[in-house]
Design an enzyme around this catalytic site. Sequence first.
Site, short mmCIF file in Angstrom:
data_model
loop_
_atom_site.label_atom_id
_atom_site.label_comp_id
_atom_site.label_asym_id
_atom_site.label_seq_id
_atom_site.Cartn_x
_atom_site.Cartn_y
_atom_site.Cartn_z
N HIS A 24 0.84 -1.20 0.00
CA HIS A 24 0.00 0.00 0.00
C HIS A 24 0.87 1.25 0.00
O HIS A 24 2.11 1.16 -0.07
CB HIS A 24 -1.00 -0.02 1.15
CG HIS A 24 -0.34 -0.14 2.52
ND1 HIS A 24 0.53 0.79 3.01
CD2 HIS A 24 -0.44 -1.09 3.47
CE1 HIS A 24 0.93 0.43 4.21
NE2 HIS A 24 0.36 -0.73 4.51
N HIS A 27 4.02 1.44 2.33
CA HIS A 27 5.20 0.71 1.84
C HIS A 27 5.84 1.49 0.69
O HIS A 27 7.06 1.57 0.59
CB HIS A 27 4.81 -0.67 1.33
CG HIS A 27 4.08 -1.52 2.33
ND1 HIS A 27 2.85 -2.07 2.08
CD2 HIS A 27 4.40 -1.89 3.58
CE1 HIS A 27 2.45 -2.76 3.14
NE2 HIS A 27 3.38 -2.66 4.06
N CYS A 132 0.38 -10.27 21.76
CA CYS A 132 -0.44 -9.77 20.65
C CYS A 132 0.08 -10.40 19.35
O CYS A 132 1.24 -10.20 18.98
CB CYS A 132 -0.37 -8.25 20.56
SG CYS A 132 -1.22 -7.65 19.07
N CYS A 135 1.24 -7.87 16.61
CA CYS A 135 2.57 -7.28 16.82
C CYS A 135 3.65 -8.34 16.91
O CYS A 135 4.84 -8.02 16.91
CB CYS A 135 2.62 -6.49 18.12
SG CYS A 135 1.52 -5.10 18.17
N CYS A 149 -4.10 -4.18 23.14
CA CYS A 149 -2.89 -3.76 22.43
C CYS A 149 -3.14 -2.34 21.89
O CYS A 149 -4.13 -2.12 21.20
CB CYS A 149 -2.59 -4.72 21.28
SG CYS A 149 -1.58 -3.97 19.99
N HIS A 152 -3.29 -2.59 17.84
CA HIS A 152 -4.33 -3.37 17.15
C HIS A 152 -5.69 -3.29 17.82
O HIS A 152 -6.68 -3.81 17.28
CB HIS A 152 -3.88 -4.82 17.00
CG HIS A 152 -2.72 -4.97 16.07
ND1 HIS A 152 -1.41 -4.87 16.49
CD2 HIS A 152 -2.66 -5.13 14.72
CE1 HIS A 152 -0.60 -5.00 15.45
NE2 HIS A 152 -1.34 -5.15 14.37
N LYS A 301 -6.65 6.59 10.27
CA LYS A 301 -5.61 5.58 10.08
C LYS A 301 -6.00 4.67 8.92
O LYS A 301 -7.17 4.32 8.77
CB LYS A 301 -5.48 4.78 11.39
CG LYS A 301 -4.15 4.11 11.48
CD LYS A 301 -3.90 3.44 12.81
CE LYS A 301 -2.69 2.52 12.58
NZ LYS A 301 -2.25 1.83 13.72
N LYS A 304 -7.40 -2.11 6.63
CA LYS A 304 -8.24 -2.96 5.79
C LYS A 304 -9.68 -2.88 6.24
O LYS A 304 -10.59 -2.82 5.42
CB LYS A 304 -7.77 -4.41 5.93
CG LYS A 304 -6.97 -4.89 4.73
CD LYS A 304 -6.97 -6.40 4.75
CE LYS A 304 -5.57 -6.93 4.56
NZ LYS A 304 -5.41 -8.33 4.84
O1 ME8 Z 1 6.74 -4.04 10.30
N1 ME8 Z 1 2.57 5.37 6.62
O2 ME8 Z 1 6.44 -4.90 8.18
P1 ME8 Z 1 5.16 -4.10 7.66
C1 ME8 Z 1 3.87 5.31 6.33
N2 ME8 Z 1 8.06 -6.91 8.74
N3 ME8 Z 1 4.56 4.15 6.26
C2 ME8 Z 1 3.92 3.03 6.49
C3 ME8 Z 1 2.54 3.01 6.81
C4 ME8 Z 1 1.85 4.26 6.86
N4 ME8 Z 1 0.56 4.37 7.12
N5 ME8 Z 1 2.17 1.73 6.99
C5 ME8 Z 1 3.28 0.97 6.77
C6 ME8 Z 1 7.01 -4.84 9.42
N6 ME8 Z 1 4.33 1.73 6.47
C7 ME8 Z 1 8.15 -5.81 9.62
C8 ME8 Z 1 9.47 -5.07 9.43
S1 ME8 Z 1 12.13 -5.00 9.34
C9 ME8 Z 1 13.39 -5.93 9.86
C10 ME8 Z 1 10.70 -5.90 9.66
C11 ME8 Z 1 5.68 1.26 6.11
O3 ME8 Z 1 4.78 -4.78 6.39
C12 ME8 Z 1 6.72 1.79 7.09
O4 ME8 Z 1 7.98 1.71 6.50
O5 ME8 Z 1 4.16 -3.96 8.73
C13 ME8 Z 1 6.59 0.80 8.21
O6 ME8 Z 1 7.69 0.84 9.11
C14 ME8 Z 1 6.53 -0.48 7.43
O7 ME8 Z 1 5.73 -0.14 6.26
C15 ME8 Z 1 5.90 -1.64 8.17
O8 ME8 Z 1 5.76 -2.69 7.25
#
Ligand code: ME8
Length: 635
Positions: A24, A27, A132, A135, A149, A152, A301, A304
């Site tokens: 999304h 990312h 959780c 998380c 949490c 969540h 926020k 989904k």
């Molecule tokens: O946390 N605004 O993966 P994840 C800005 N796998 N950036 C956002 C966002 C938002 N609303 N939502 C997500 C994980 N992101 C772990 C990480 S690393 C060793 C393991 C981006 O798929 C942002 O970079 O939940 C956030 O830190 C990341 O997606 C979380 O991705």
Amino acid sequence: MKESGTEKVFYVTTPIYYVNASPHIGHAYTTVVADVMARFYRNNGYRTFFMTGTDEHGDKIAEAAKKAGITPKEYADRISAQFRALWPQLNITNDYFIRTTDENHVRTVRHILQKVYDAGDIYFGKYEGYYCVGCERFYTETELVDGKCPDHKVAPEYREESNYFFRMSRYQDWLIGYIRDNPDFIRPERYRNEVLAFLREPLEDLCISRPKSRLTWGITLPFDENYVTYVWFDALINYITGIGFPDREEFRVFWPESNHLIAKDIVKPHGIFWPTMLKAAGVGTYRHLNVHGYWNIEQSKMSKSLGNVVRPLDLKDKYGLDAFRYFLLRDMVFGLDSNFSEEALVQRLNSDLANDLGNLVSRVLSMAVRYFGEKAPGPSGTAESDRALIGRAEALPREVEAAFQELGFHKALIAIWEFINLTNKYIVEAEPWVLAKKPEGRERLGTVIYNVLEALRVIAVLIEPFMPDTAGKILAWTGAGGAGQNLDSIRKWGGLKPGAPVKRGEALFPRVEFKKEEEAPARPAFKSKPEITLDEFQKVDLRAAKIVAAEAVQGSSKLVKLRIDIGEERTIVAGIGLDYKPEDLVGKWIVVVANLKPAKLMGVESKGMLLAASAGRELSLLSFDKEPEPGGSIK
Ligand code: ME8
């Protein structure tokens, strides 16, 4: 980044994204920022490595796979492929895409676990607490909000089990000292303070295993077959396995210059687990943890369940990739939250891109081609009025570099846009269309056109990391294309070669209408004016014209003074001020009655009249469905 000896080095990572949901805008943001940084440093002579990837083990993925009725590996393969396929479509130039199911990653995680275990920093113990699943971690009671949490908003499960623990507490004092001694280790400062505040409480040891009786989808511990590794202990290690820890040359070169990019949601694992894990494994820590805020969608926020998830490819298809990349970097102040709305994106597109940049490019190139054919003229001398433009251009590389060093991407763009507007102003003041009418103006005209072409080259080099496609087009059209266009090539004015091949190019950013649905007004009855003959009609000289500048006529809310290109530049005055803002008019194509007797309106002479239709209570300008020639006759 560093400049050691002759080699300048830069290593940037994104989080590895969970494969439990499709990509999304959040990312996309982190990955585009990483790409902008990688392009910037790569272009400017740094040996650069840029890595992204996917995080594939753990409860979350196992559960999502179960729901989809396939194995975790099949599930991970499917979603990981979506991320991998997305990035080239957003022009992302990552050097490597890591998956935590990759064999070399698994091998290295086991190697590190064994090392830390042998050093006595992993022990077996009992754990009970609130867990959780979202998380993937246990919460202490004080961390829960109303028993739920905080992230969540669901009540965690109470779990009791024997597990392996990492002696994180042993490294608490070291970590506090390290953060204090290295003020730019975690930035911006608000997140450094957040981590320090957390470290004011005694640090608990970290549970790093899950019994296979509960979860099999993970990396088996090297010292106990009955357990898999906790997903965060596995995932964080990607940052070093991807560059060949422990013995590849890339690891030695890049690791000391590592820049992690993350959002505020995962500060704790990155700011606390990761440096202490590295310390225990005898590996130097990373260089910077760069933390940005969250994109919220229309003030709430993104989730989904709210059904407001924004997909990057939808925006790319609708508005173009560079407009999307520009918007992401221009509208978020790194470190703070930002609000996403399509309306805000359209506004940026129309004003900053179509109006300021797109218009400048088309104006400069069409003048250059009209006055000098398809070759850039050479400058002859520098007039006082050129100095401000040149001075700003030569100061920009340093300003933009400084902005990148402090993660002020929006600041870099603001500085570049000030220069774009300065160039527009330079044209208005230099009046090339007046110079073109006098033979003795030819030399000065050459200088002015050279300067504005050179200004376009400077702009293209500076916007390249943000908008690579647009920059490439501008460089090609100004005849400055090819390798070697980087900050060093614009530190000194005059890099564009006289005689370089210039092309008019196409419109860079067509304007987009953003209108919320409104009710259509009732249709008025049709009533014609008295008939005229064809001869009478043909006396009217209708022409295509492009608006190159617009300003409100002083003292009138309705009248707008328009500078138009109708094969020549001239001024007309139009009564459209209630329906159009002057700045939104620039770049529009209009239909003009070219042979109307000049008339003075509020002291301004108008040489022609534009055509508009009424659209409900508003006016709508007559325009074209393809770009015409300026001055093209309308039959
Ligand atoms: O946390 N605004 O993966 P994840 C800005 N796998 N950036 C956002 C966002 C938002 N609303 N939502 C997500 C994980 N992101 C772990 C990480 S690393 C060793 C393991 C981006 O798929 C942002 O970079 O939940 C956030 O830190 C990341 O997606 C979380 O991705």
